[in-house]
Design an enzyme around this catalytic site. Structure first.
Site, PDB file in Angstrom:
ATOM      1  N   HIS A 197      -2.265   5.325   7.096  1.00 42.33           N
ATOM      2  CA  HIS A 197      -1.695   4.991   5.797  1.00 42.33           C
ATOM      3  C   HIS A 197      -2.765   4.578   4.798  1.00 42.33           C
ATOM      4  O   HIS A 197      -2.448   3.978   3.769  1.00 42.33           O
ATOM      5  CB  HIS A 197      -0.660   3.878   5.947  1.00 42.33           C
ATOM      6  CG  HIS A 197       0.567   4.317   6.684  1.00 42.33           C
ATOM      7  ND1 HIS A 197       1.719   3.552   6.743  1.00 42.33           N
ATOM      8  CD2 HIS A 197       0.838   5.438   7.412  1.00 42.33           C
ATOM      9  CE1 HIS A 197       2.639   4.185   7.476  1.00 42.33           C
ATOM     10  NE2 HIS A 197       2.116   5.328   7.885  1.00 42.33           N
ATOM     11  N   ASP A 219      -0.355   3.837  11.143  1.00 47.63           N
ATOM     12  CA  ASP A 219      -0.250   2.902  10.022  1.00 47.63           C
ATOM     13  C   ASP A 219      -1.611   2.786   9.363  1.00 47.63           C
ATOM     14  O   ASP A 219      -2.411   3.708   9.464  1.00 47.63           O
ATOM     15  CB  ASP A 219       0.293   1.554  10.491  1.00 47.63           C
ATOM     16  CG  ASP A 219       1.084   0.825   9.398  1.00 47.63           C
ATOM     17  OD1 ASP A 219       0.529   0.654   8.299  1.00 47.63           O
ATOM     18  OD2 ASP A 219       2.228   0.417   9.638  1.00 47.63           O
TER      19      ASP A 219
END
Length: 584
Positions: A400, A376
């Site tokens: 991310h 993430d």
């Protein structure tokens, strides 16, 4: 009564006239509202025609985009090697193989080492051996251009760090005094086994309780051991200068049932502390595989963060490793004044919601020289945060991106201001530099600068997304709403590299609350296969200067229409303030 204010873009003379008119209106309104003392400061900022700081350290020469030399303040670094740093291609060498004075152990006296917290009371020969025997800090922390492997970089192993013989107090000692620290070893006399099987939670809590009561207390977790610790909270207030020195490994229980009757969102929490340091070169191993499977099957909605530092001040986390957290790896929540340095964080790219470093409600905080590859956000900064800096940090495969947000979920009011991200590398990440908000929220996201960023095979390198609505976080389709967090004054300066996606610059802003003051300068992003990328803009206003590859989509001569209300002086002040910051 209302009237329309048409704000031109791009014409400097018109801009100055418009600023002058707004200044007069704002001054009059401020005087009415009895804020006369702030008029001078506001006028000075409004009438300054040169408010765009050219902060980049590179230059454009003969039409060629020149990469920076790596460090902004290189003149302040005594041992900067000009010849070995002629291009930003030497970025790894610069900040991974040459730490600042704080880490130049061989050049510092014992007194100097103690002043920066690297002296544990051992002789100079014993001070700061490498996490892997025989090498130095620089080599152990370097991710290299590809990020390296976790086993080589993170695991200190039994031979890493300080040996047990150097520091272990005798079985009858409650603590040992090393230099100015009072050390409490979790093994003796507190009884931790460190075999990876026995529950050592009580020993850790007992050592914490003792260290908390003395000035310069230290909870010491020796190398060469694997300590199984169940969900725990290490609570203050404690005496000043408390250290949690992790040389070995702390393991989370693998069974989800270990959290029965406990806060499922947390594994280890350090709370209500002042002047607290977490360090040592050891590893927090979250062993989150069962949680990831549970979340993928939608059996679990939440999972525990590995480490949370909560409601604390003057916090330092440095030279610590994090592996496979069930959710976020380290969460700084409601922290005032802190520093995260040289953290190594790793989890598979497919692990859900495993943010590397999460910043929430935190002020005056710096993240520096960290190496992060997770499933993430590499770094996430959310509401209530102010004056946050991320520098010299590497984000690897699966991450991310470095994200501000998400903000405004469920109609919430959000506020994030003054964030600077500089001199960072991103490689094979699913996003690059990102600001994300939900429709329906309110608040302000303002004064962000992303500067000197190298991208390699990055999807969505530059993205502002005010329509953020991931299926994994909502069970219903998102509908269009008029409210949104206002994004203002965001600078992207000297961003270059390769994009894995066709769109390299995406500015998707709210129609009802447009993005204002978006400033692009010296952008050079091409497709990873050598082709051309493109930009897309929706309701984004600002300027583009210098090299623009792909060509900027920000309108160069356009106007935005705002309806100003004269019914309320305070509402008028708010609207004029927003107009003032609009790039014109």
């Amino acid at each position: 009564m209302t009237f329309k204010a048409m704000i031109p873009h791009g014409n400097q003379s018109q801009a100055f006239k418009c600023r002058l008119i707004i200044a007069l209106i704002l001054a009059f309104s401020l005087a009415i509202c009895s804020h006369a003392r702030s008029v001078q400061r506001v006028l000075e900022s409004i009438l300054d025609p040169d408010d765009y700081e050219s902060s980049t350290i590179n230059h454009v020469e003969s039409g060629q985009f020149m990469k920076p030399t790596g460090f902004e303040a290189r003149d302040e670094i005594d041992h900067f090697d000009e010849e070995s740093a002629t291009s930003f291609g030497d970025f790894d060498t610069l900040f991974w193989h040459r730490f600042d004075e704080e880490l130049s152990v061989e050049e510092l006296s014992v007194e100097e080492l103690d002043s920066v917290g690297l002296y544990d009371g051992a002789s100079e020969e014993e001070i700061a051996p490498a996490p892997s025997a025989g090498s130095d800090w620089d080599e152990d922390l370097s991710p290299g251009s590809s990020g390296g492997s976790f086993d080589e970089e993170l695991a200190p192993g039994p031979s890493g760090g300080y040996t047990d013989a150097e520091f272990a107090p005798g079985p009858s000692a409650g603590y040992s005094q090393r230099a100015s620290r009072n050390r409490f070893d979790v093994r003796y006399p507190f009884g931790a086994k460190g075999d990876g099987i026995t529950n050592d939670t009580d020993a850790f809590l007992a050592a914490w309780k003792m260290a908390c009561t003395v000035t310069s207390g230290e909870v010491y977790i020796p190398s060469g051991f694997n300590f199984l610790v169940y969900p725990s909270t290490f609570t203050g207030p404690c005496k000043e200068d408390l250290h949690f020195s992790l040389k070995g490994n702390i393991l989370a229980p693998m069974e989800i049932s270990a959290w029965a009757g406990r806060n499922v969102g947390q594994w280890l929490v350090f709370e209500n502390l002042n002047n607290f340091t977490l360090s040592g070169g050891g590893t927090f191993n979250g062993r989150g595989q069962n949680w990831w499977a549970c979340k993928r099957n939608e059996t679990c909605q939440r999972a525990p963060n590995a480490v949370t530092i909560y409601k604390s001040s003057n916090v330092t986390a440095r030279y610590v490793n994090f592996l496979d957290s069930a959710q976020m790896h380290i969460n700084f929540q409601y922290v005032h004044s802190g520093h995260a340095k040289a953290l190594q964080i790793q989890a598979p790219w497919s692990s859900p919601n495993t943010d590397g470093i999460h910043i929430s409600g935190t002020t005056d905080f710096t993240i520096q020289k960290c190496n992060i590859s997770t499933g993430d956000d590499c770094v996430s900064i959310v509401s209530g945060s102010h004056n946050i800096e991320v520098q010299d940090t590497y984000c690897g495969k699966g991450c991310h991106g470095i994200s501000i947000g998400s903000l405004g979920a469920n109609g919430e009011h959000a506020n994030v201001t003054q964030v600077q991200v500089k001199n960072c590398q991103m490689e094979s990440t699913t996003n690059g530099l990102r600001v994300k908000t939900w429709q329906g929220g309110t608040g302000i996201a303002r004064n962000f600068e992303f500067r000197n960023i190298q991208l390699t095979n990055v999807s969505n390198p530059i993205i502002i997304d005010q329509y953020y609505c991931p299926p994994s976080q909502t069970r219903e389709a998102c509908t269009n709403q008029t409210d949104n967090v206002h994004i203002d004054l965001v600078k992207f300066t000297n961003i270059w590299g390769t994009s894995a996606s066709a769109v390299a610059v995406k500015l998707a802003c709210s129609e009802s609350v447009p993005c204002t003051n978006i400033r692009l300068k010296d952008i050079n992003i091409t497709r990873v296969n050598g082709g051309s990328a493109r930009s897309t803009c929706t309701d984004a206003f600002g300027t583009a200067q210098g090299i623009q590859i792909p060509p900027s989509c920000i309108p160069t001569n356009s106007s935005s229409s705002y309806t100003l209300s004269l019914a309320s002086p305070f509402k008028l002040l708010q609207q004029l303030w927003h107009i003032f910051y609009l790039e014109i």
